[in-house]
Design a protein around this motif. Structure first.
Motif, PDB file in Angstrom:
ATOM      1  N   PRO A  63      22.358   3.211  70.389  1.00 45.88           N
ATOM      2  CA  PRO A  63      22.290   2.060  71.292  1.00 45.88           C
ATOM      3  C   PRO A  63      20.893   1.448  71.402  1.00 45.88           C
ATOM      4  N   GLN A  64      19.847   2.226  71.112  1.00 40.57           N
ATOM      5  CA  GLN A  64      18.489   1.678  71.211  1.00 40.57           C
ATOM      6  C   GLN A  64      18.106   0.863  69.992  1.00 40.57           C
ATOM      7  N   THR A  65      18.470   1.350  68.802  1.00 41.59           N
ATOM      8  CA  THR A  65      18.048   0.671  67.568  1.00 41.59           C
ATOM      9  C   THR A  65      19.165  -0.102  66.893  1.00 41.59           C
ATOM     10  N   GLY A  66      20.404   0.217  67.200  1.00 36.87           N
ATOM     11  CA  GLY A  66      21.536  -0.422  66.546  1.00 36.87           C
ATOM     12  C   GLY A  66      21.839   0.171  65.181  1.00 36.87           C
ATOM     13  N   ALA A  67      21.061   1.196  64.787  1.00 38.48           N
ATOM     14  CA  ALA A  67      21.275   1.827  63.484  1.00 38.48           C
ATOM     15  C   ALA A  67      22.586   2.614  63.491  1.00 38.48           C
ATOM     16  N   GLN A  68      23.267   2.576  62.342  1.00 38.83           N
ATOM     17  CA  GLN A  68      24.524   3.312  62.215  1.00 38.83           C
ATOM     18  C   GLN A  68      24.211   4.798  62.012  1.00 38.83           C
ATOM     19  N   ILE A  69      24.948   5.659  62.736  1.00 37.36           N
ATOM     20  CA  ILE A  69      24.760   7.099  62.615  1.00 37.36           C
ATOM     21  C   ILE A  69      26.111   7.771  62.417  1.00 37.36           C
ATOM     22  N   THR A  70      26.071   8.978  61.874  1.00 38.54           N
ATOM     23  CA  THR A  70      27.287   9.759  61.707  1.00 38.54           C
ATOM     24  C   THR A  70      27.374  10.764  62.852  1.00 38.54           C
ATOM     25  N   ILE A  71      28.477  10.740  63.571  1.00 41.40           N
ATOM     26  CA  ILE A  71      28.725  11.688  64.653  1.00 41.40           C
ATOM     27  C   ILE A  71      29.561  12.814  64.063  1.00 41.40           C
ATOM     28  N   ALA A  72      29.045  14.032  64.142  1.00 45.28           N
ATOM     29  CA  ALA A  72      29.685  15.187  63.512  1.00 45.28           C
ATOM     30  C   ALA A  72      31.035  15.507  64.150  1.00 45.28           C
ATOM     31  N   ALA A  73      31.893  16.132  63.366  1.00 44.02           N
ATOM     32  CA  ALA A  73      33.174  16.609  63.877  1.00 44.02           C
ATOM     33  C   ALA A  73      32.907  17.685  64.922  1.00 44.02           C
ATOM     34  N   SER A  74      33.781  17.805  65.912  1.00 43.71           N
ATOM     35  CA  SER A  74      33.591  18.805  66.965  1.00 43.71           C
ATOM     36  C   SER A  74      34.932  19.214  67.556  1.00 43.71           C
ATOM     37  N   ARG A  75      34.883  20.294  68.299  1.00 43.33           N
ATOM     38  CA  ARG A  75      36.053  20.772  69.027  1.00 43.33           C
ATOM     39  C   ARG A  75      35.731  20.708  70.511  1.00 43.33           C
ATOM     40  N   ALA A  76      36.713  20.326  71.317  1.00 41.85           N
ATOM     41  CA  ALA A  76      36.515  20.217  72.755  1.00 41.85           C
ATOM     42  C   ALA A  76      37.707  20.830  73.476  1.00 41.85           C
ATOM     43  N   ALA A  77      37.455  21.371  74.653  1.00 42.67           N
ATOM     44  CA  ALA A  77      38.534  21.912  75.475  1.00 42.67           C
ATOM     45  C   ALA A  77      39.246  20.747  76.158  1.00 42.67           C
ATOM     46  N   ARG A  78      40.561  20.867  76.272  1.00 41.41           N
ATOM     47  CA  ARG A  78      41.375  19.831  76.905  1.00 41.41           C
ATOM     48  C   ARG A  78      42.264  20.511  77.938  1.00 41.41           C
ATOM     49  N   PHE A  79      42.358  19.938  79.126  1.00 42.05           N
ATOM     50  CA  PHE A  79      43.227  20.473  80.171  1.00 42.05           C
ATOM     51  C   PHE A  79      44.318  19.467  80.453  1.00 42.05           C
ATOM     52  N   THR A  80      45.550  19.948  80.525  1.00 43.16           N
ATOM     53  CA  THR A  80      46.687  19.111  80.892  1.00 43.16           C
ATOM     54  C   THR A  80      47.299  19.700  82.159  1.00 43.16           C
ATOM     55  N   ALA A  81      47.330  18.917  83.211  1.00 41.35           N
ATOM     56  CA  ALA A  81      47.860  19.392  84.483  1.00 41.35           C
ATOM     57  C   ALA A  81      49.367  19.614  84.386  1.00 41.35           C
ATOM     58  N   GLY A  82      49.843  20.657  85.071  1.00 46.36           N
ATOM     59  CA  GLY A  82      51.262  20.952  85.124  1.00 46.36           C
ATOM     60  C   GLY A  82      51.972  20.084  86.150  1.00 46.36           C
ATOM     61  N   LYS A  83      53.288  20.155  86.151  1.00 46.17           N
ATOM     62  CA  LYS A  83      54.097  19.324  87.046  1.00 46.17           C
ATOM     63  C   LYS A  83      53.761  19.561  88.512  1.00 46.17           C
ATOM     64  N   ALA A  84      53.570  20.825  88.905  1.00 49.11           N
ATOM     65  CA  ALA A  84      53.280  21.136  90.308  1.00 49.11           C
ATOM     66  C   ALA A  84      51.970  20.490  90.756  1.00 49.11           C
ATOM     67  N   VAL A  85      50.963  20.516  89.898  1.00 48.26           N
ATOM     68  CA  VAL A  85      49.673  19.900  90.242  1.00 48.26           C
ATOM     69  C   VAL A  85      49.829  18.389  90.321  1.00 48.26           C
ATOM     70  N   LYS A  86      50.526  17.788  89.354  1.00 48.17           N
ATOM     71  CA  LYS A  86      50.731  16.330  89.375  1.00 48.17           C
ATOM     72  C   LYS A  86      51.493  15.916  90.630  1.00 48.17           C
ATOM     73  N   ASP A  87      52.520  16.671  90.987  1.00 52.68           N
ATOM     74  CA  ASP A  87      53.299  16.346  92.186  1.00 52.68           C
ATOM     75  C   ASP A  87      52.442  16.466  93.445  1.00 52.68           C
ATOM     76  N   ALA A  88      51.609  17.509  93.524  1.00 54.04           N
ATOM     77  CA  ALA A  88      50.753  17.697  94.690  1.00 54.04           C
ATOM     78  C   ALA A  88      49.753  16.544  94.829  1.00 54.04           C
ATOM     79  N   LEU A  89      49.238  16.064  93.701  1.00 60.14           N
ATOM     80  CA  LEU A  89      48.261  14.976  93.737  1.00 60.14           C
ATOM     81  C   LEU A  89      48.897  13.629  94.067  1.00 60.14           C
ATOM     82  N   ASN A  90      50.174  13.496  93.740  1.00 59.98           N
ATOM     83  CA  ASN A  90      50.849  12.213  93.948  1.00 59.98           C
ATOM     84  C   ASN A  90      51.812  12.223  95.127  1.00 59.98           C
ATOM     85  N   GLY A  91      51.638  13.177  96.030  1.00 56.26           N
ATOM     86  CA  GLY A  91      52.431  13.203  97.252  1.00 56.26           C
ATOM     87  C   GLY A  91      53.864  13.645  97.067  1.00 56.26           C
ATOM     88  N   GLY A  92      54.142  14.353  95.965  1.00 54.77           N
ATOM     89  CA  GLY A  92      55.524  14.772  95.697  1.00 54.77           C
ATOM     90  C   GLY A  92      55.903  16.069  96.325  1.00 54.77           C
TER      91      GLY A  92
END
Length: 92
Positions: A63-92
């Protein structure tokens, strides 16, 4: 909520000492981390699931120079909320 607050809440809710609750929280985090490192998915009924998300190598721009760079491949943790959590958050 930070880790100390989480440990205090777990201790109060489970009737444990803060030291025992701290060991339990640290053990949970370490176990989930180890499982994700092995490529396993961790599912906690009523809460959600943790899995690994693979990100492919891609092109980006400095973003500072506008030069094109290669962003390396990576692994990341992902969390998916279960139905009970979604219901609790949405007033169910």
């Amino acid at each position: 909520m930070n880790q100390a607050e989480l440990i205090a809440a777990v201790a109060e809710r489970a009737g444990l000492t803060k030291a025992d609750a701290g060991k339990a929280v640290e053990a949970l985090v370490a176990t989930v981390t180890d499982a994700l490192k092995r490529g396993d998915e961790v599912r906690i009924a009523g809460f959600g699931s943790f899995a690994i998300s693979e990100r492919a190598e891609r092109q980006g721009r400095n973003p500072q120079t506008g030069a094109q760079i290669t962003i390396a491949a990576s692994r990341a943790a992902r969390f998916t909320a279960g139905k009970a959590v979604k219901d609790a958050l949405n007033g169910g």
